[in-house]
Scaffold this active site. Structure first.
Site, PDB file in Angstrom:
ATOM      1  CG  ASP A  67      -9.580  -4.438   2.640  1.00  0.00           C
ATOM      2  OD1 ASP A  67     -10.340  -4.006   3.524  1.00  0.00           O
ATOM      3  OD2 ASP A  67      -8.655  -3.766   2.150  1.00  0.00           O
ATOM      4  CG  ASP A 136       3.213  -1.030   0.217  1.00  0.00           C
ATOM      5  OD1 ASP A 136       2.061  -0.538   0.126  1.00  0.00           O
ATOM      6  OD2 ASP A 136       3.418  -2.185   0.631  1.00  0.00           O
ATOM      7  CG  HIS A 138      -1.250  -1.545   0.292  1.00  0.00           C
ATOM      8  ND1 HIS A 138      -0.273  -1.232   1.214  1.00  0.00           N
ATOM      9  CD2 HIS A 138      -2.429  -1.419   0.963  1.00  0.00           C
ATOM     10  CE1 HIS A 138      -0.838  -0.941   2.371  1.00  0.00           C
ATOM     11  NE2 HIS A 138      -2.144  -1.033   2.247  1.00  0.00           N
ATOM     12  CD  GLU A 143       0.446  -5.668   1.065  1.00  0.00           C
ATOM     13  OE1 GLU A 143       0.845  -4.570   0.658  1.00  0.00           O
ATOM     14  OE2 GLU A 143       0.225  -5.906   2.268  1.00  0.00           O
TER      15      GLU A 143
END
Length: 260
Positions: A67, A136, A138, A143
């Site tokens: 990324d 979370d 990801h 996300e």
């Protein structure tokens, strides 16, 4: 999915590096998928050590970053291209031209994302993808709510991710709000995925990944669909797993020929 519970980050780094080393000795022109964040750094350190002490050769390898932030200028110290160079590729003998990342400065973002997908495909696909996991769930910058079939694209970062990454900037306000990321579908195309997680703060995300339903609310859960996914955990990250004893038993009794 193989879940391996180890004493700590040093043992995790050693085992992950074993997999990378075995791949490169078998296939010197292998394609590596590189993640940033804190989880892979011990692996990179171990690979650098093996390069220096054992002659582990990266000269024919190619690498694709997972990324990149959108909007950071070229050469910014927290751009992921620079981070990867600083913590890993600049410390081994892989040529800069063989290290690729999404172009977060592109004027035409959709075209840049398609070009990145095309480049991965032209290289023959990723042989081994390293991943971390967010609190979370990801992976990359996929996300919660990301399509399980998504490809490389622009994403809006949730505030929790920006707060988690603020330690690399002077304040959370400086953390970009958008990023380019390989999609979950792109990640699933890798031949082998190794996900690393340490610390109690990752325990719930790890449980959702390994034992929860496959659901967009935990993007990493898509790895349950991967034919060769290896999850390397320390005891703290594994502390919420209901089947932890089974995972330990399975790894302790793994046939030597099976490998990681």
């Amino acid at each position: 999915m193989d879940v391996v519970i180890l004493p700590g980050s040093k043992a995790i780094a050693s085992l992950a590096a074993d997999a990378v080393e075995a791949l490169l000795r078998r296939k010197p022109d292998a394609v590596l998928g590189l993640a940033t964040g804190s989880s892979p750094v011990p692996v990179y350190d171990e690979l650098v050590l093996r390069h220096e002490q054992r002659g582990l050769d990266f000269s024919r390898a190619r690498a694709f970053a997972l990324d990149e932030y959108v909007g950071l200028p070229a050469g910014h110290p927290e751009s992921y291209r620079e981070v990867i160079r600083r913590v890993f590729t600049g410390r081994v003998n892989i040529g800069p031209a063989n290290v690729h990342g999404p172009d977060g400065t592109a004027a035409d973002i959709p075209a840049a994302c398609q070009a990145y997908e095309d480049a991965i495909r032209a290289a023959g696909g990723v042989d081994l993808q390293l991943l971390g996991i967010g609190t979370d769930g990801h992976v990359g910058f996929n996300e919660p709510g990301s399509s399980l079939a998504s490809r490389t694209r622009i994403t809006t970062l949730v505030e929790q991710t920006r707060r988690d990454n603020a330690r690399f900037f002077r304040s959370v306000a400086e953390v970009p709000s958008h990023a380019l990321t390989q999609g979950l579908g792109t990640i699933l195309d890798a031949r082998h995925v190794i996900l690393l997680a340490t610390g109690a703060q990752k325990a719930q995300a790890v449980r959702d990944l390994v034992e929860g339903p496959v659901a967009a609310i935990c993007a990493a859960s898509v790895l349950q669909l991967h034919p060769h996914a290896t999850i390397l955990l320390d005891e703290a990250a594994a502390s919420s797993l209901r089947l932890a004893d089974y995972y330990r038993h399975s790894y302790d009794n793994k046939p030597p020929w099976q490998g990681l």
